[in-house]
Design an enzyme around this catalytic site. Structure first.
Site, PDB file in Angstrom:
ATOM      1  N   ARG A 166       0.868  -1.549   0.083  1.00 34.98           N
ATOM      2  CA  ARG A 166      -0.049  -0.248   0.398  1.00 34.98           C
ATOM      3  C   ARG A 166       1.036   1.353   0.237  1.00 34.98           C
ATOM      4  NH1 ARG A 166      -3.141  -3.565  -0.876  1.00 34.98           N
ATOM      5  NH2 ARG A 166      -5.101  -3.579  -0.171  1.00 34.98           N
ATOM      6  N   SER A 239     -10.799  -0.715   3.531  1.00 30.55           N
ATOM      7  CA  SER A 239      -9.662  -0.750   4.722  1.00 30.55           C
ATOM      8  C   SER A 239      -9.830   0.337   5.332  1.00 30.55           C
ATOM      9  CB  SER A 239      -8.904  -1.587   4.191  1.00 30.55           C
ATOM     10  OG  SER A 239      -8.900  -3.490   3.647  1.00 30.55           O
ATOM     11  N   GLU A 336      -5.621   3.818   6.187  1.00 28.49           N
ATOM     12  CA  GLU A 336      -4.429   3.429   5.030  1.00 28.49           C
ATOM     13  C   GLU A 336      -5.281   4.314   4.202  1.00 28.49           C
ATOM     14  OE1 GLU A 336      -5.206   1.366   1.157  1.00 28.49           O
ATOM     15  OE2 GLU A 336      -6.660   2.299   2.902  1.00 28.49           O
TER      16      GLU A 336
HETATM   17  N1  EPU Z   1     -10.708 -11.835   9.584  1.00 29.12           N
HETATM   18  C1  EPU Z   1     -11.736 -11.874  10.368  1.00 29.12           C
HETATM   19  N2  EPU Z   1     -12.424 -11.231  11.039  1.00 29.12           N
HETATM   20  C2  EPU Z   1     -12.477  -9.697  10.218  1.00 29.12           C
HETATM   21  C3  EPU Z   1     -12.290  -9.673   8.975  1.00 29.12           C
HETATM   22  C4  EPU Z   1     -11.505 -10.699   8.624  1.00 29.12           C
HETATM   23  O1  EPU Z   1     -11.358 -12.949  11.402  1.00 29.12           O
HETATM   24  O2  EPU Z   1     -13.556  -9.258  10.828  1.00 29.12           O
HETATM   25  C5  EPU Z   1      -9.920 -12.750   8.813  1.00 29.12           C
HETATM   26  C6  EPU Z   1     -10.838 -12.854   7.241  1.00 29.12           C
HETATM   27  O3  EPU Z   1     -11.425 -14.702   7.526  1.00 29.12           O
HETATM   28  C7  EPU Z   1      -9.105 -13.560   6.734  1.00 29.12           C
HETATM   29  C8  EPU Z   1      -7.987 -12.349   7.208  1.00 29.12           C
HETATM   30  O4  EPU Z   1      -8.707 -11.623   8.391  1.00 29.12           O
HETATM   31  O5  EPU Z   1      -8.483 -14.676   7.679  1.00 29.12           O
HETATM   32  C9  EPU Z   1      -7.352 -11.444   6.341  1.00 29.12           C
HETATM   33  O6  EPU Z   1      -9.020 -10.935   5.704  1.00 29.12           O
HETATM   34  P1  EPU Z   1      -9.987 -10.844   4.661  1.00 29.12           P
HETATM   35  O7  EPU Z   1      -8.835 -11.561   3.753  1.00 29.12           O
HETATM   36  O8  EPU Z   1     -10.927 -10.099   4.085  1.00 29.12           O
HETATM   37  O9  EPU Z   1      -8.328  -9.660   3.942  1.00 29.12           O
HETATM   38  P2  EPU Z   1      -7.978  -7.746   4.558  1.00 29.12           P
HETATM   39  O10 EPU Z   1      -6.217  -7.871   5.447  1.00 29.12           O
HETATM   40  O11 EPU Z   1      -8.287  -7.417   6.127  1.00 29.12           O
HETATM   41  C10 EPU Z   1      -6.507  -7.098   2.505  1.00 29.12           C
HETATM   42  C11 EPU Z   1      -6.874  -5.285   2.213  1.00 29.12           C
HETATM   43  C12 EPU Z   1      -8.282  -5.454   1.079  1.00 29.12           C
HETATM   44  C13 EPU Z   1      -8.527  -6.981   0.140  1.00 29.12           C
HETATM   45  C14 EPU Z   1      -8.669  -7.503   0.672  1.00 29.12           C
HETATM   46  C15 EPU Z   1      -8.753  -9.179   0.245  1.00 29.12           C
HETATM   47  C16 EPU Z   1      -5.197  -4.263   3.518  1.00 29.12           C
HETATM   48  C17 EPU Z   1      -5.140  -3.144   4.145  1.00 29.12           C
HETATM   49  N3  EPU Z   1      -6.248  -4.612   3.025  1.00 29.12           N
HETATM   50  O12 EPU Z   1      -7.957  -7.135   3.938  1.00 29.12           O
HETATM   51  O13 EPU Z   1      -7.574  -4.399   0.697  1.00 29.12           O
HETATM   52  O14 EPU Z   1      -9.305  -6.646  -0.491  1.00 29.12           O
HETATM   53  O15 EPU Z   1      -6.718  -7.946   1.761  1.00 29.12           O
HETATM   54  O16 EPU Z   1      -7.451  -9.582  -0.879  1.00 29.12           O
HETATM   55  O17 EPU Z   1      -4.652  -4.828   3.219  1.00 29.12           O
HETATM   56  C18 EPU Z   1      -8.215  -1.804   1.109  1.00 29.12           C
HETATM   57  O18 EPU Z   1      -7.176  -1.733   1.048  1.00 29.12           O
HETATM   58  O19 EPU Z   1      -8.889  -0.642   1.144  1.00 29.12           O
HETATM   59  C19 EPU Z   1      -9.005  -2.758   0.763  1.00 29.12           C
HETATM   60  C20 EPU Z   1     -10.247  -3.190   0.637  1.00 29.12           C
END
Ligand code: EPU
Length: 340
Positions: A166, A239, A336
């Site tokens: 990012r 995010s 972010e």
């Molecule tokens: N999780 C939970 N509870 C929650 C949210 C997440 O347990 O409320 C767990 C999920 O089950 C998973 C892990 O946390 O095991 C990661 O969650 P997720 O795959 O949804 O991805 P993230 O790390 O929360 C990142 C990016 C998103 C992107 C997704 C998918 C960042 C800051 N965010 O989210 O990007 O769409 O991966 O690849 O890196 C953005 O930057 O605005 C954004 C939406």
């Protein structure tokens, strides 16, 4: 002819959060020429320039923005094919998802995992947009920018953009005067499905054949629709925090206490941990709400403006989340989206 420069335009409707005061001056650039004319206007009137795309990763302060806000609407898509490689150049003001859809429909592989992300083409190198195992920086060949300081167009190769998680040169002091005009992506006509990200691997687990590009796009659209709110209905900037990168020792300590905390090697003995998981399972903050601000019920990393929230409300809520995370994990989290 120079585009019209308006005064005191409210920015909230130009952001997906639906938050923010007025731009002191506001104009739209629809071509490179208009952009240079507006840059000249700003120089002559001694105005700081801020560039707006679709405002989908932005928190604007309630008091608004001094100087000239330029909404970048430079459009146009061209391509050059060489064997399997296709260099596709898109204007910064092109809508990102419509562009991704076009690459999928044409059979140019690379961007399908980045489907359904709001915003413009021009924002992708700045933020090094990433999702479902793909980061756009790895597919960017070059970025054409306008340098406010040097008053000229420059083409920057991928390695000059300093892409990180990012992050890019465009967010640093050295790159702050650079306005993204167009981006060239290196795509391929040869199938290259990337389905290792947990959600996608699960989705395709009973598939015997390699998924097509359209199937991957459809899967991503479906997965996202379950996790992310539709910004047309609920104010959000996606995010709200970055996933923190911590030392391996720190991570090992935390997993003793919080079994199952997802972590991924991020180089140099560091681990990137899932803050969404921490907010949800450790801090019990999924769906938490104070007044008109809260975390989303299906994805706690996403903050929501339930209607009428101010930037002050969002900042206060974010601060309380930050304190709670620090109390439980000793991790200092960072915001972010961009802040104006
Ligand atoms: N999780 C939970 N509870 C929650 C949210 C997440 O347990 O409320 C767990 C999920 O089950 C998973 C892990 O946390 O095991 C990661 O969650 P997720 O795959 O949804 O991805 P993230 O790390 O929360 C990142 C990016 C998103 C992107 C997704 C998918 C960042 C800051 N965010 O989210 O990007 O769409 O991966 O690849 O890196 C953005 O930057 O605005 C954004 C939406």
């Amino acid at each position: 002819m120079s585009p019209e420069v308006k005064k005191g335009i409210l920015l909230a409707p130009y952001t997906t959060f639906g938050i923010g005061g007025a731009a002191e001056y506001f104009a739209v650039a629809s071509s490179e020429e208009e952009l240079t004319l507006l840059a000249k206007y700003a120089r002559e009137h001694n105005l700081r320039v801020s560039i707006l795309g679709e405002g989908s990763n932005l928190l604007v302060s309630d008091s608004g923005v001094k100087g000239l806000v330029i909404k970048n609407e430079i459009k146009g898509i061209t391509h050059k094919a060489e064997n399997e490689k296709v260099l596709v150049t898109a204007g910064a003001g092109e809508g990102w998802d419509a562009f991704v859809l076009r690459t999928v429909e044409t059979g140019w592989w690379g961007l399908e995992n980045l489907s359904a992300i709001p915003g413009t083409v021009g924002a992708t190198p700045i933020q090094n947009v990433g999702a479902y195992g793909v980061e756009v920086g790895n597919l960017i060949e070059e970025v054409k920018v306008y340098s406010l300081r040097e008053q000229k167009f420059i083409t920057m190769k991928s390695d000059e953009c300093h892409f990180g998680y990012r992050d890019s040169i465009f967010k640093s002091e050295a790159g702050k005067d650079l306005i993204v005009v167009s981006v060239t992506y290196s795509l391929s006509t040869a199938p290259n499905p990337q389905i290792h990200y947990k959600d996608l691997a699960e989705y395709f687990s009973d598939h015997t054949n390699e998924p097509s590009q359209k199937e991957i796009r459809n899967a991503v659209v479906l997965i996202r629709s379950k996790k992310f709110p539709d910004w047309r209905q609920l104010g959000t900037a996606g995010s709200f925090f970055k996933n923190p990168v911590i030392s391996t020792e720190h991570y090992n300590e935390l997993t003793k206490q919080y079994d199952g905390l997802p972590g991924y090697p991020a180089g140099d003995g560091t681990i990137k941990v899932s803050l969404g998981w921490i907010l949800d399972k450790v801090c019990n903050l999924r769906g938490a709400r104070t007044g008109q601000v809260g975390t989303y019920e299906n994805q706690s990393l996403v903050l929501i403006n339930y209607g009428g929230a101010t930037a002050v409300d969002v900042n206060a809520f974010a601060e309380s989340v930050k304190e709670e995370v620090f109390k439980k994990t000793k991790i200092l989290i960072e915001m972010e989206p961009q802040r104006w």
